[in-house]
Scaffold this motif. Sequence first.
Motif, PDB file in Angstrom:
ATOM      1  N   SER A  12      -2.732  17.543  28.628  1.00  0.00           N
ATOM      2  CA  SER A  12      -2.826  16.521  29.888  1.00  0.00           C
ATOM      3  C   SER A  12      -4.264  15.904  29.719  1.00  0.00           C
ATOM      4  CB  SER A  12      -3.132  17.432  31.233  1.00  0.00           C
ATOM      5  OG  SER A  12      -4.251  18.284  31.249  1.00  0.00           O
ATOM      6  N   TYR A  13      -4.530  14.592  30.514  1.00  0.00           N
ATOM      7  CA  TYR A  13      -5.739  14.141  30.875  1.00  0.00           C
ATOM      8  C   TYR A  13      -6.828  15.113  30.971  1.00  0.00           C
ATOM      9  CZ  TYR A  13      -2.817   9.780  30.557  1.00  0.00           C
ATOM     10  OH  TYR A  13      -2.184   8.677  30.258  1.00  0.00           O
ATOM     11  N   ALA A  14      -6.563  16.018  31.901  1.00  0.00           N
ATOM     12  CA  ALA A  14      -7.634  17.062  32.296  1.00  0.00           C
ATOM     13  C   ALA A  14      -8.034  17.943  31.088  1.00  0.00           C
ATOM     14  CB  ALA A  14      -6.953  17.851  33.268  1.00  0.00           C
ATOM     15  N   GLU A  15      -6.963  18.508  30.178  1.00  0.00           N
ATOM     16  CA  GLU A  15      -7.273  19.062  29.009  1.00  0.00           C
ATOM     17  C   GLU A  15      -7.993  18.272  27.943  1.00  0.00           C
ATOM     18  OE1 GLU A  15      -3.006  22.107  28.737  1.00  0.00           O
ATOM     19  OE2 GLU A  15      -3.021  20.165  28.375  1.00  0.00           O
ATOM     20  N   ALA A  68     -11.664  18.274  29.156  1.00  0.00           N
ATOM     21  CA  ALA A  68     -12.415  19.747  28.967  1.00  0.00           C
ATOM     22  C   ALA A  68     -12.614  19.868  27.368  1.00  0.00           C
ATOM     23  CB  ALA A  68     -11.343  20.942  29.266  1.00  0.00           C
ATOM     24  N   ALA A  69     -11.687  19.457  26.633  1.00  0.00           N
ATOM     25  CA  ALA A  69     -11.939  19.541  24.892  1.00  0.00           C
ATOM     26  C   ALA A  69     -12.908  18.455  24.678  1.00  0.00           C
ATOM     27  CB  ALA A  69     -10.647  19.234  24.378  1.00  0.00           C
ATOM     28  N   ALA A  70     -13.082  17.389  25.348  1.00  0.00           N
ATOM     29  CA  ALA A  70     -14.281  16.452  24.638  1.00  0.00           C
ATOM     30  C   ALA A  70     -15.582  16.831  25.635  1.00  0.00           C
ATOM     31  CB  ALA A  70     -13.683  15.151  25.340  1.00  0.00           C
ATOM     32  N   PRO A 121     -15.241  18.205  31.420  1.00  0.00           N
ATOM     33  CA  PRO A 121     -13.868  18.430  32.337  1.00  0.00           C
ATOM     34  C   PRO A 121     -13.560  17.526  33.559  1.00  0.00           C
ATOM     35  CG  PRO A 121     -15.366  20.417  31.920  1.00  0.00           C
ATOM     36  CD  PRO A 121     -16.151  19.348  31.315  1.00  0.00           C
ATOM     37  N   ARG A 122     -14.495  17.034  34.186  1.00  0.00           N
ATOM     38  CA  ARG A 122     -14.364  16.160  35.337  1.00  0.00           C
ATOM     39  C   ARG A 122     -14.245  14.764  34.881  1.00  0.00           C
ATOM     40  NH1 ARG A 122     -18.831  18.192  39.547  1.00  0.00           N
ATOM     41  NH2 ARG A 122     -18.166  20.423  39.714  1.00  0.00           N
ATOM     42  N   ALA A 123     -14.103  14.550  33.655  1.00  0.00           N
ATOM     43  CA  ALA A 123     -13.956  12.910  33.283  1.00  0.00           C
ATOM     44  C   ALA A 123     -12.516  12.484  32.985  1.00  0.00           C
ATOM     45  CB  ALA A 123     -14.837  12.769  32.013  1.00  0.00           C
ATOM     46  N   VAL A 124     -11.663  12.953  33.794  1.00  0.00           N
ATOM     47  CA  VAL A 124     -10.349  12.851  33.555  1.00  0.00           C
ATOM     48  C   VAL A 124     -10.032  11.346  33.467  1.00  0.00           C
ATOM     49  CG1 VAL A 124      -7.949  13.256  34.655  1.00  0.00           C
ATOM     50  CG2 VAL A 124      -9.394  15.084  34.777  1.00  0.00           C
TER      51      VAL A 124
END
Length: 200
Positions: free
Chosen positions: A139-142, A145-147, A150-153
């Motif tokens: 997901s964009y959220a995952e 977070a990996a980048a 986490p809030r930068a969806v």
Amino acid sequence: MTELFNTLSGGNTVSGDLSARLRERLAAAAEREGILDIAYRTVDTPVGSLLLAASPAGLLRVVYETAGHDEALSELAQKVSPRILRAPARLDIVVRQLDEYFTGRRRSFDVPLDLHLTSGFRRTVLGHLADIDYGRTESYAEVAAAAGSPRAVRAVGTACAANPVPVVLPCHRVVRSDGSSGGYVGGPDAKQTLLALEEA
């Protein structure tokens, strides 16, 4: 080489076959003399015609026809260098690997990339895309977070939309949290085609 260039660009009428041979000679001469900054070619694929462009450092752009091949070449001329020629040989390895991918014989790409058209968080997102395995999605959220943000969806969505080398860096594997596909630089049909190919 100047005479050859003038033959091709000066309005002289030459047959298609001769024109192709002359263009090959021009590209080879420009490569030898170190004045070919960007080589390009197009390739037909199950997701339409793709424009491929490479610098000496590696693959610089993969552009869907819907995004406009001519516009992409103009942008490269402005942002990178006006010394651009149709020089298919420099991109043979990319074409071969794309063919292998689309025929189910390749799951990841192994070509040098030139990512200098992107930077910052977008570059971080692109670096993560290669870690999303064939046949999987995140997901964009995952991805955010990996980048490390986490809030930068939404910023992940923007980074995927600005991916200079889609397919090769698989932004099509990034989907919405509810499992729906979300947007894609090549359009929704292309994204579904790529995801279905990898599910097979």
